[in-house]
Design a protein around this motif. Structure first.
Motif, PDB file in Angstrom:
ATOM      1  N   ARG A   1     -24.790 -11.331 -19.795  1.00 25.77           N
ATOM      2  CA  ARG A   1     -25.170 -12.594 -19.178  1.00 25.77           C
ATOM      3  C   ARG A   1     -25.823 -13.533 -20.179  1.00 25.77           C
TER       4      ARG A   1
ATOM      5  N   ASP B   1     -26.601  -5.807 -20.020  1.00 24.68           N
ATOM      6  CA  ASP B   1     -27.536  -6.906 -19.787  1.00 24.68           C
ATOM      7  C   ASP B   1     -27.252  -8.111 -20.674  1.00 24.68           C
TER       8      ASP B   1
ATOM      9  N   GLN C   1     -34.476   1.192 -36.217  1.00 24.93           N
ATOM     10  CA  GLN C   1     -34.818   1.262 -34.801  1.00 24.93           C
ATOM     11  C   GLN C   1     -33.927   2.256 -34.066  1.00 24.93           C
TER      12      GLN C   1
ATOM     13  N   SER D   1     -32.678  -6.256 -31.290  1.00 25.98           N
ATOM     14  CA  SER D   1     -33.527  -5.543 -32.240  1.00 25.98           C
ATOM     15  C   SER D   1     -34.076  -4.268 -31.625  1.00 25.98           C
ATOM     16  N   SER D   2     -34.168  -4.227 -30.316  1.00 19.26           N
ATOM     17  CA  SER D   2     -34.679  -3.016 -29.681  1.00 19.26           C
ATOM     18  C   SER D   2     -33.725  -1.855 -29.790  1.00 19.26           C
TER      19      SER D   2
ATOM     20  N   LEU E   1     -34.890   5.413 -31.626  1.00 24.17           N
ATOM     21  CA  LEU E   1     -34.322   5.720 -30.311  1.00 24.17           C
ATOM     22  C   LEU E   1     -33.891   7.168 -30.249  1.00 24.17           C
TER      23      LEU E   1
ATOM     24  N   GLY F   1     -34.388 -10.211 -29.120  1.00 25.15           N
ATOM     25  CA  GLY F   1     -35.311  -9.157 -28.736  1.00 25.15           C
ATOM     26  C   GLY F   1     -34.598  -7.886 -28.314  1.00 25.15           C
ATOM     27  N   SER F   2     -33.577  -8.069 -27.466  1.00 22.82           N
ATOM     28  CA  SER F   2     -32.837  -6.892 -27.010  1.00 22.82           C
ATOM     29  C   SER F   2     -32.114  -6.230 -28.158  1.00 22.82           C
TER      30      SER F   2
ATOM     31  N   HIS G   1     -33.655 -16.118 -28.384  1.00 25.00           N
ATOM     32  CA  HIS G   1     -34.866 -15.322 -28.573  1.00 25.00           C
ATOM     33  C   HIS G   1     -34.789 -14.048 -27.742  1.00 25.00           C
ATOM     34  N   GLN G   2     -34.357 -14.208 -26.518  1.00 24.08           N
ATOM     35  CA  GLN G   2     -34.219 -13.025 -25.663  1.00 24.08           C
ATOM     36  C   GLN G   2     -33.178 -12.074 -26.220  1.00 24.08           C
TER      37      GLN G   2
ATOM     38  N   LEU H   1     -27.114  -0.005 -21.389  1.00 23.17           N
ATOM     39  CA  LEU H   1     -27.909  -1.019 -20.702  1.00 23.17           C
ATOM     40  C   LEU H   1     -27.906  -2.325 -21.490  1.00 23.17           C
ATOM     41  N   TYR H   2     -28.001  -2.183 -22.774  1.00 20.60           N
ATOM     42  CA  TYR H   2     -28.004  -3.371 -23.626  1.00 20.60           C
ATOM     43  C   TYR H   2     -26.713  -4.153 -23.462  1.00 20.60           C
TER      44      TYR H   2
ATOM     45  N   GLU I   1     -27.866   5.716 -23.021  1.00 23.23           N
ATOM     46  CA  GLU I   1     -28.262   4.928 -21.847  1.00 23.23           C
ATOM     47  C   GLU I   1     -28.767   3.562 -22.256  1.00 23.23           C
TER      48      GLU I   1
ATOM     49  N   LYS J   1     -28.654  -8.803 -35.078  1.00 20.62           N
ATOM     50  CA  LYS J   1     -29.971  -9.419 -35.189  1.00 20.62           C
ATOM     51  C   LYS J   1     -29.984 -10.477 -36.293  1.00 20.62           C
TER      52      LYS J   1
END
Lengths: 594, 192
Positions: B97, B94, B68, B128-129, B72, B125-126, B121-122, B90-91, B86, B136
């Motif tokens: 929290r 974010d 992944q 793995s993105s 990117l 998701g991040s 789960h959230q 951001l990851y 970026e 992960k």
């Protein structure tokens, strides 16, 4: 070829495809946006599902495709999917980090065009334009057949919203209608002279009320579209409109009845708590059974007598008693104190558990808290809100709470409540009169139907009980199918409420809680409408709230009552009921009926 | 006269030679200068680029990053020159929290597994993105423990997860710092 017909893209399709991306995770959203830009699509992003809906509603023509995450804090992705599918009929692609086949199945059954697993690859996104093309093609030519029936149903239903939506259910009938409907749906774009452009009939509350009145007058068995049309005496309404609406209505009632039968059991179990009403109940056919049942809480045993009772009650179409029967159940509970309510709710909960499984339980769990929150009014509401469809009956029985808020409740308890409940409503709540009329007719109409289950009564009750029977209303709304019923109830209630403002407050709250049934319990699922409802319970905006609640509720009910909802959804999708949910006009008919 | 002509001729020739000499030297100087300049610059940059590539390859090899991340990087272009950085920034911003939520939820008693699962789960998701492979993996393990209701397992895995998360963060910070010095590089080669 449809490619040319596709708006804005012309020969360079899929370049410039307008996509709306919704995801609460900012990283994924940013990534998605960049990926889509790389594919040369026009991207709009938002992290709020509500914002997305707002944008979509503002201009239905603004987007070609929606990509949405499944897990979102403000609204469930599947709900958004339903909304979009029904209202805007846009292809929706679901996105999730969870690739569990069950979820994928759920997505597809809810009408998603596709289901992508995160992290998303650009190759997958390069192909999404196919869904847009496919859908447009289907729209223009045949009844939509994109990704299965669900979508087509939704698409059709949504577009039709109005009576024609019913066509979906009936294969043959649908086919013929669908084309017409599709045409009318694509009104703006459709310039094909061969297609008949029927302006969509909006089944407003007034219209639906007339419809139900006509049906009641004729008798549900004997109600034929022609005669209904004559009775309604509305300009511009065709027999076809009435026919499809009738079909929807029938399906709705069927759904209610099946749900109601379950609830009847529940209700029966709880119905007869210490209310002075018991006596009265005994006087009513089969009501006495409740008393015995009250303590018993035996699921099935209780249910049958209750059911029969309710059936009997329901049987008397236009008799207020029928309506009252349910009412009685509730009024009996009326004097119940919150603690009693608690007991009731807990018993209901237990009953639920017995009968229905976790869903109910969770719903009922919410009830006690709900009860505590408000006064009796609220209590009843809470119960209503939380209970599922099944719980409706219980709530009805426990609906005794409801009467409390109303002075009438006392009246209910004392006199031969069943009959008097309606009347008492009248006396106590002058406002009711107006609505009562509706209620009676509605009740009658609903009662006539085979669905003796509390649902039917509740529906009627709701109308009548707008003031006092928050529970009923809410019960109906929440429990019944969740989708259609709730919305229906909301509408019907709203209508009545409009007439009788004052009592609405509590009712509204209750209603909201009820319809939100799942909402109450599942805060996250509760949509804005529900919240608004609660907040504005004291306003006359009940009607507004109701409708919103309905809309909100519908999606939520899915979550809370998984199987029920899914079943309902499927049914609804087939039927156009689902359409109704989002379109109050349509739902009104059903909701009022209840 | 004869001598005059000879003289002038010789002078001319001399001048010519001198000019040649000068131009030649000038040219050679420039050439040498250029050569030296290119030599040094190219060497430094390519050196750094090579270093950067090695760094990245090791991150892949050690399993910190996966395919992944390459995706990117492929999205990075003139329009989005710092896209990868970026997104990673951001990851990390974010996910703070989310990590906090998880910490708090893990301190409750009894543990609310469904909530934990939902947070994770959230987070998964991040993660793995951006291609955070090890993170992960820990997320998946955590969710498995949630599913089986293993509170201890969850807590253990979460500690491990935090370690991986922090390690990756440091490594990526170094990587991006270096990358900024190197300047825009050609498209990354796919790791074998």
């Amino acid at each position: 070829m449809t490619v040319e017909e596709i708006r804005g893209d012309g020969d360079n399709f899929p370049v410039g495809l307008r996509v709306l991306a919704v995801d609460d995770d900012p990283i994924c959203l940013k990534l998605l946006e960049t990926l889509l830009r790389k594919c040369q699509y026009h991207v709009t992003t938002t992290s709020q599902a509500r914002m997305a809906l707002k944008m979509l509603r503002e201009n239905k023509d603004r987007f070609d495709l929606v990509i949405s995450d499944v897990h979102m804090p403000d609204m469930d992705g599947f709900k958004l999917l339903e909304y979009v599918g029904l209202e805007m009929d846009l292809p929706v692609i679901m996105l999730s980090a969870n690739g569990d086949p069950k979820l994928v199945m759920k997505g597809v059954t809810h009408g998603a065009c596709d289901y992508l697993v995160k992290p998303v690859r650009i190759e997958e996104l390069r192909n999404i334009w196919q869904h847009v093309l496919r859908r447009k093609k289907c729209d223009n030519k045949n009844p939509k057949k994109s990704s299965g029936q669900v979508k087509s149903h939704q698409a059709n239903g949504e577009g039709l919203g109005s009576p024609t939506g019913n066509a979906d259910q009936n294969g043959k009938f649908n086919r013929k209608r669908k084309e017409d409907e599709d045409e009318s749906e694509d009104n703006e774009n459709d310039e094909d002279p061969s297609t008949q452009k029927k302006p969509r009939v909006v089944w407003s509350i007034e219209l639906h009320r007339k419809f139900v009145g006509a049906v009641n007058q004729l008798g549900i068995e004997k109600a034929v579209p022609k005669r209904i049309l004559d009775l309604m005496n509305v300009d511009g309404l065709t027999r076809e409109n009435v026919a499809s609406h009738l079909q929807k209505y029938r399906l709705y009632l069927k759904r209610i009845s099946s749900a109601a039968s379950q609830q009847a059991h529940m209700a029966a179990a709880f119905g007869v708590k210490d209310s002075p009403f018991m006596h009265h109940m005994g006087s009513l056919d089969g009501l006495g059974d409740f008393r015995t049942l009250s303590s018993a809480r035996l699921p099935n045993v209780v249910l049958s007598p209750y059911t029969t009772t309710t059936n009997a009650m329901l049987g008397r179409l236009n008799s207020p008693s029928a309506n009252v029967s349910l009412r009685n159940l509730s009024p009996s509970v009326g004097p119940l104190q919150p603690s009693q309510a608690q007991n009731l709710s807990s018993s209901i909960a237990s009953l639920n558990k017995m009968n229905f499984g976790t869903q109910n339980t969770s719903l009922f769990q919410g009830i006690p808290s709900h009860l505590e929150q408000n006064a009796t009014n609220n209590n009843s509401k809470g119960i209503l809100g939380t209970s599922n469809f099944n719980a409706i009956d219980e709530l009805l029985n426990g609906a005794s709470f409801n009467p409390e808020p109303f002075d009438a409740s006392g009246a209910f308890g004392s006199s031969n409540p069943l009959l008097s409940s309606t009347e008492s409503f009248h006396s106590q709540l002058p406002l009711v009169n107006g609505s009562r009329r509706n209620d009676a007719s509605l009740n009658g109409a609903y009662l006539n139907t085979d669905f003796s289950s509390g649902v039917g009564l509740v529906g009627g009750e709701v109308h009548n009980m707008n003031y006092g029977n928050n529970i009923f209303g809410s019960l109906n709304s929440s429990n019944i199918s969740g989708n259609g019923i709730v919305s229906r109830l909301g509408r019907s209630l709203g209508q009545n409420n409009a007439i009788s403002n004052q009592r609405m407050d509590g009712f509204v709250n209750g209603r909201s809680s009820v319809s939100g049934g799942s909402n109450l319990l599942q805060q996250n699922e509760i949509e804005k409408p529900v919240n608004e409802l609660r907040q504005r319970s004291n306003e006359d905006s009940f009607l507004l709230e109701e409708t919103r609640l309905n809309a909100g509720f519908v999606p939520q009910s899915y979550d809370s009552l998984d199987e029920l909802v899914n079943a309902m959804i499927k049914r609804e999708q087939d039927e156009t009921v689902s359409n109704c949910e989002f379109q109050f006009d349509d739902d009104y008919a059903f909701g009022n009926g209840i | 006269m004869h001598s005059h002509i000879l003289l002038s001729l010789s002078i001319h020739i001399a001048a010519y030679k001198i000019s040649l000499l000068i131009s030649f030297s000038l040219r050679s100087l420039t050439i040498i200068n250029c050569v030296l300049r290119y030599y040094f610059r190219g060497r430094t940059n390519s050196n750094m680029q090579r270093q950067l590539a090695t760094m990245k390859q090791s991150l892949f090899d050690q399993g910190y990053l996966d395919e992944q991340f390459v995706q990117l990087e492929e999205l990075q272009d003139e329009v989005n020159p710092n896209f990868v950085e970026e997104v990673v920034t951001l990851y990390y911003r974010d996910s703070v929290r989310l990590v906090q939520n998880l910490e708090q939820a893990l301190e409750k008693n009894p543990l609310d597994f469904s909530k934990l699962d939902s947070y994770m789960h959230q987070f998964k998701g991040s993660s793995s993105s951006i291609g955070a492979k090890k993170v992960k993996i820990e997320c998946t393990q955590f969710r498995e423990y949630c599913r089986t209701g293993n509170g201890e397992g969850c807590k253990r895995t979460f500690q491990q997860l935090k370690k991986e998360y922090a390690t990756l963060k440091k490594k990526l910070e170094v990587y991006f710092q270096f990358a900024r010095q190197v300047g825009p590089v050609e498209k990354a080669r796919r790791p074998k």
